[in-house]
Design an enzyme around this catalytic site. Sequence first.
Site, mmCIF file in Angstrom:
data_model
loop_
_atom_site.group_PDB
_atom_site.id
_atom_site.type_symbol
_atom_site.label_atom_id
_atom_site.label_comp_id
_atom_site.label_asym_id
_atom_site.label_seq_id
_atom_site.Cartn_x
_atom_site.Cartn_y
_atom_site.Cartn_z
ATOM 1 N N HIS A 125 0.948 -1.405 0.009
ATOM 2 C CA HIS A 125 0.070 -0.120 0.215
ATOM 3 C C HIS A 125 0.930 1.191 0.096
ATOM 4 O O HIS A 125 1.979 1.087 0.521
ATOM 5 C CB HIS A 125 -0.925 0.045 1.276
ATOM 6 C CG HIS A 125 -2.080 0.803 1.555
ATOM 7 N ND1 HIS A 125 -1.675 2.282 1.841
ATOM 8 C CD2 HIS A 125 -3.239 0.843 1.090
ATOM 9 C CE1 HIS A 125 -2.797 2.979 1.796
ATOM 10 N NE2 HIS A 125 -3.585 2.060 1.575
ATOM 11 N N ASP A 202 3.437 -4.648 7.703
ATOM 12 C CA ASP A 202 2.063 -3.771 7.486
ATOM 13 C C ASP A 202 1.178 -4.743 7.825
ATOM 14 O O ASP A 202 0.605 -5.458 7.107
ATOM 15 C CB ASP A 202 1.961 -3.116 6.247
ATOM 16 C CG ASP A 202 0.809 -2.296 6.096
ATOM 17 O OD1 ASP A 202 -0.129 -2.593 6.805
ATOM 18 O OD2 ASP A 202 0.834 -1.887 5.018
ATOM 19 N N GLN A 205 -4.322 -5.177 7.008
ATOM 20 C CA GLN A 205 -5.185 -6.303 6.481
ATOM 21 C C GLN A 205 -5.130 -7.619 7.372
ATOM 22 O O GLN A 205 -5.943 -8.412 7.497
ATOM 23 C CB GLN A 205 -5.289 -6.483 5.136
ATOM 24 C CG GLN A 205 -5.455 -5.531 4.127
ATOM 25 C CD GLN A 205 -6.720 -4.774 4.433
ATOM 26 O OE1 GLN A 205 -7.963 -5.482 4.764
ATOM 27 N NE2 GLN A 205 -6.958 -3.484 3.960
ATOM 28 N N LYS A 228 -10.335 -0.854 10.812
ATOM 29 C CA LYS A 228 -10.610 -2.035 9.926
ATOM 30 C C LYS A 228 -10.972 -3.152 10.925
ATOM 31 O O LYS A 228 -11.053 -4.487 10.056
ATOM 32 C CB LYS A 228 -9.271 -2.203 9.052
ATOM 33 C CG LYS A 228 -8.773 -1.174 8.155
ATOM 34 C CD LYS A 228 -7.808 -1.443 7.052
ATOM 35 C CE LYS A 228 -7.220 -0.720 6.541
ATOM 36 N NZ LYS A 228 -7.874 -0.177 5.530
ATOM 37 N N CYS A 383 -4.854 2.737 -3.361
ATOM 38 C CA CYS A 383 -3.786 3.302 -2.809
ATOM 39 C C CYS A 383 -2.444 2.144 -2.929
ATOM 40 O O CYS A 383 -1.570 2.077 -2.167
ATOM 41 C CB CYS A 383 -3.865 3.497 -1.247
ATOM 42 S SG CYS A 383 -5.003 4.696 -0.849
HETATM 43 N N1 PMP Z 1 -1.674 -0.792 4.624
HETATM 44 C C1 PMP Z 1 -2.647 -1.655 4.057
HETATM 45 C C2 PMP Z 1 -2.421 -3.121 3.415
HETATM 46 C C3 PMP Z 1 -3.795 -1.039 3.953
HETATM 47 O O1 PMP Z 1 -4.870 -2.014 3.479
HETATM 48 C C4 PMP Z 1 -4.164 0.196 4.541
HETATM 49 C C5 PMP Z 1 -5.531 0.741 4.459
HETATM 50 N N2 PMP Z 1 -6.096 0.653 3.127
HETATM 51 C C6 PMP Z 1 -3.465 0.859 5.192
HETATM 52 C C7 PMP Z 1 -1.972 0.382 5.158
HETATM 53 C C8 PMP Z 1 -3.396 2.280 5.547
HETATM 54 O O2 PMP Z 1 -4.467 2.149 6.606
HETATM 55 P P1 PMP Z 1 -4.870 3.520 7.341
HETATM 56 O O3 PMP Z 1 -5.183 4.344 6.204
HETATM 57 O O4 PMP Z 1 -5.772 2.971 8.203
HETATM 58 O O5 PMP Z 1 -3.735 4.243 7.898
#
Ligand code: PMP
Length: 425
Positions: A125, A202, A205, A228, A383
């Site tokens: 991401h 990270d 998920q 999440k 993203c």
């Molecule tokens: N890493 C991954 C794999 C994600 O799916 C996301 C959220 N889509 C993020 C990072 C970022 O999370 P947040 O916007 O809650 O900071």
Amino acid sequence: METKNIVENIRKKFPALAQQMNGQPLIYLDNAATSQKPLEVLELLDKMNAKVNANVHRAMYQLSDEATGLYEGARERVRQFINAPDRENIIYTSGTTASINLVAASFCQKYLMKGDVIVITADSHHSNIVPWQLAAERIGAEIRILPIDGRGALRIDMLDKMLDSKVKIVAATHISNVLGIVNPVDKIVQIAHNHNIPVLIDGAQGIVHVHVDVQKMDCDFYAFSAHKIYGATGVGILYGKSRYLNEMPPYMGGGDMVGTVTYQKTSYAPLPLKFEAGTPNFIGASALKPALDFAASVREGEVGEAVKASEQEIIKYMLNALPNEIGEVEVYGLPEGKVSSQASDDTGDKIPLFSFNIKGCNAGDVAQLLDKMGIAVRTGLMCAEPLLNSLGVTSVIRASFAPYNTLDEAKKFIECVKRAKKMLM
Ligand code: PMP
């Protein structure tokens, strides 16, 4: 109890799911972006906003004590949930993004020099790319990418060779928000540790779909967001090993993170407060306790079995229905043993998250038509622009399921996508 009834009972805890959208019952399939919140979480948020609203850690009165108790109680719940050794290893942040930024800035400032290397995974991401780029730019470091193979799995076989003495940290995705494949993070940690290189995971998920034991995984940092996993927005967690957190400089300065302050110099509070400058989102953070209680409740015992069975059914159904019933569909992120979007009954390392495109249909147009039918899905770059570039696309449609989603919803989804395709062709 039957699987279907158990899932129906879970649904009853989520008022958001009982809504209509565009005159249709809402089918919420954007759980990878943010999950809905169960009653226990909503009730705590309400109660604290209405009554237990006093700043934490600061005051000598009962209301502040109560708020602090809930806030620190939730930290303890997080510690248990991921089996961290101590509360000092659990840093509250505003989300996964903030957690990774903290490590990228502070760890790199302490341990990296010009010419050093940061390894990140190709399925990252933007939150696991840009913070490292910012740090690398400041220091004059480089970024190396561990690629993925044809089905979307990481090329773990290439990792060992990538790790020379210049590499100072590996930042890997647990589960990509596009591919929905559970990466073998234990193996990544093992390989990196053979070279004495720490690993950040990270887990935005991953924490939702996999039982995470940070001591067993032996990762050095694990980042995730509360929103999440049935919790509040604006709250995240950074787990870190004490040996690094103690040595790393603070990321932000301000109230609560200090020992003593003079105009000339400041000493810092011990962990975890050293990394928690300013008034935190203490109400949102406290809601992590009921959120994680709920997450645990859908993983354990009879309910856990039913949820697992329901998710497996959904994965099998979707992986068959997408290519067979809709046709001319490309699915990105296939379970182990699969190399094309042809139907299969194997769920392997796949979670119920499906990114796909329909030949000749614009992903955004499909999503807009689905919205008219009451279905919420995500489209676009997710993203993860570099990953989508490597997949050769500029957009995908993503349907991501939670334990409260049903097989009937998956079937309705497929019917609606078929209708949308007809309208667009
Ligand atoms: N890493 C991954 C794999 C994600 O799916 C996301 C959220 N889509 C993020 C990072 C970022 O999370 P947040 O916007 O809650 O900071």
